[in-house]
Design a protein around this motif. Structure first.
Motif, PDB file in Angstrom:
ATOM      1  N   ASN A   9       0.848  -1.175  -0.150  1.00  0.00           N
ATOM      2  CA  ASN A   9      -0.073  -0.106  -0.057  1.00  0.00           C
ATOM      3  C   ASN A   9       0.879   1.432   0.090  1.00  0.00           C
ATOM      4  OD1 ASN A   9       0.653   0.564   2.906  1.00  0.00           O
ATOM      5  ND2 ASN A   9      -0.518  -1.076   3.211  1.00  0.00           N
ATOM      6  N   HIS A  10       0.462   2.389   0.238  1.00  0.00           N
ATOM      7  CA  HIS A  10       0.935   3.670   0.385  1.00  0.00           C
ATOM      8  C   HIS A  10       0.403   4.276   1.591  1.00  0.00           C
ATOM      9  CE1 HIS A  10       1.797   3.146  -4.060  1.00  0.00           C
ATOM     10  NE2 HIS A  10       0.339   2.708  -4.060  1.00  0.00           N
ATOM     11  N   ALA A  30       5.377  -0.256   2.483  1.00  0.00           N
ATOM     12  CA  ALA A  30       5.168   1.148   2.234  1.00  0.00           C
ATOM     13  C   ALA A  30       5.838   1.601   0.983  1.00  0.00           C
ATOM     14  CB  ALA A  30       5.707   1.914   3.483  1.00  0.00           C
ATOM     15  N   VAL A  31       4.887   1.726  -0.090  1.00  0.00           N
ATOM     16  CA  VAL A  31       5.551   2.098  -1.249  1.00  0.00           C
ATOM     17  C   VAL A  31       5.475   3.342  -1.722  1.00  0.00           C
ATOM     18  CG1 VAL A  31       5.015   1.625  -3.716  1.00  0.00           C
ATOM     19  CG2 VAL A  31       4.543  -0.315  -2.053  1.00  0.00           C
ATOM     20  N   GLN A  32       6.715   3.959  -2.222  1.00  0.00           N
ATOM     21  CA  GLN A  32       6.772   5.226  -2.681  1.00  0.00           C
ATOM     22  C   GLN A  32       7.073   5.221  -4.304  1.00  0.00           C
ATOM     23  OE1 GLN A  32       8.904   8.023  -0.191  1.00  0.00           O
ATOM     24  NE2 GLN A  32       9.614   6.271   0.943  1.00  0.00           N
ATOM     25  N   HIS A  33       6.892   6.192  -4.735  1.00  0.00           N
ATOM     26  CA  HIS A  33       7.216   6.371  -6.263  1.00  0.00           C
ATOM     27  C   HIS A  33       8.553   6.733  -6.359  1.00  0.00           C
ATOM     28  CE1 HIS A  33       3.254   5.840  -8.005  1.00  0.00           C
ATOM     29  NE2 HIS A  33       2.664   6.545  -7.104  1.00  0.00           N
ATOM     30  N   TYR A  37      10.995   9.578  -3.954  1.00  0.00           N
ATOM     31  CA  TYR A  37      11.539   8.791  -2.741  1.00  0.00           C
ATOM     32  C   TYR A  37      11.921   9.597  -1.416  1.00  0.00           C
ATOM     33  CZ  TYR A  37      14.141   5.151   0.084  1.00  0.00           C
ATOM     34  OH  TYR A  37      14.603   4.512   0.995  1.00  0.00           O
ATOM     35  N   SER A  58      10.056  -1.707   3.135  1.00  0.00           N
ATOM     36  CA  SER A  58      10.151  -0.487   2.291  1.00  0.00           C
ATOM     37  C   SER A  58       9.622  -1.118   0.618  1.00  0.00           C
ATOM     38  CB  SER A  58      11.400   0.231   2.077  1.00  0.00           C
ATOM     39  OG  SER A  58      12.619  -0.742   1.950  1.00  0.00           O
ATOM     40  N   LYS A  61       7.646   1.844  -6.430  1.00  0.00           N
ATOM     41  CA  LYS A  61       7.007   1.808  -7.798  1.00  0.00           C
ATOM     42  C   LYS A  61       7.708   2.709  -8.946  1.00  0.00           C
ATOM     43  CE  LYS A  61       2.273   0.894  -9.400  1.00  0.00           C
ATOM     44  NZ  LYS A  61       0.920   1.105  -9.044  1.00  0.00           N
ATOM     45  N   GLU A 176      -4.352   4.237   0.012  1.00  0.00           N
ATOM     46  CA  GLU A 176      -3.486   5.407  -0.002  1.00  0.00           C
ATOM     47  C   GLU A 176      -4.153   6.197   1.285  1.00  0.00           C
ATOM     48  OE1 GLU A 176      -4.315   7.659  -3.499  1.00  0.00           O
ATOM     49  OE2 GLU A 176      -3.014   6.112  -4.682  1.00  0.00           O
TER      50      GLU A 176
END
Length: 235
Positions: A9-10, A30-33, A37, A58, A61, A176
């Motif tokens: 997820n985010h 925990a996904v970041q673009h 970052y 961590s 994407k 999100e």
């Protein structure tokens, strides 16, 4: 019973982390673009995870239109994060991602397409290189009418190919905010309606944990590659 379910997820706020734990998740990726970052943001969410007993991994994407650019970004972040996801939708990018051992998940292969984004050739590549295909639940909920039906069809088709060729599959809430968060049982029930196979659904639910722990292990300083470690004899 699902063993150590991990959501993708985010979610980075404390309220969301607390809710994930309360709903029964063992951990969260925990996904970041990649172009935004922020390591401080990651450290903050890890503190929330420790406080509420949720294991935090961590993730990055990567959306890309160029295979060369994709390779460069994957190389840059491989040793910085646990999970690397590549956004699908463009066949040449999906193929490149599925050919890379350093990529963990091909995200939303059906994105902006009229088909499911995966054929038997790509499914075999994912199987050979152990790159998982993602079913993003939020991408489904955001759509209505024909578009929702199309994504459901794409999910079923990708599950059929993945099962046939032994390609890993993960399901993510893609949340999100707290209103997007789902429980592990919610996602497993949804999978059961698609797969009609509770054991296969269970395997999919447990796959994010296996991928995350594998990558966490490889990032240890004494690990050269899987199964090869530097051992210090203190005697």
């Amino acid at each position: 019973m699902i063993t150590k379910p991990v959501d993708i997820n985010h979610i980075f706020d404390e309220e969301g982390i607390k809710l994930l734990k309360e709903l029964g998740w063992y951990g969260s990726v925990a996904v970041q673009h990649h172009d935004g970052y922020d390591n401080e943001k990651l450290e903050c969410v890890k503190e929330y995870g420790e406080k509420h007993g949720l294991r935090i991994y961590s993730g990055i994407k990567i959306p890309s239109k160029s295979s060369k650019e994709l390779s460069k970004v994957v190389k840059k972040y491989r040793n910085k994060v646990d999970i690397i996801l590549v956004e699908g939708g463009v066949i040449k990018i999906s193929r490149k991602a599925l050919e890379m051992h350093d990529v963990d998940i091909l995200s939303t292969p059906e994105l902006n397409r009229r088909d499911n984004g995966i054929d038997h050739v790509l499914a075999r590549l994912g199987s050979s290189h152990r790159v998982a295909i993602e079913l993003n639940f939020k991408s489904l909920l955001e759509k209505k009418y024909y578009e929702r039906a199309r994504i459901l069809w794409a999910f079923r088709r990708n599950l059929f190919l993945a099962k046939k060729y032994d390609t890993p599959v993960v399901i993510s809430s893609g949340a999100e905010n707290i209103y997007d968060i789902k429980s592990p049982n919610d996602l497993r029930s949804f999978l059961n309606t698609l797969t009609m196979d509770s054991n296969y659904s269970k395997n999919i639910m447990e796959m994010p944990y296996k991928i995350a722990e594998y990558r966490t292990y490889l990032r240890k300083n004494n690990v050269i590659r899987y199964g090869v470690e530097v051992v210090v004899d203190n005697k």
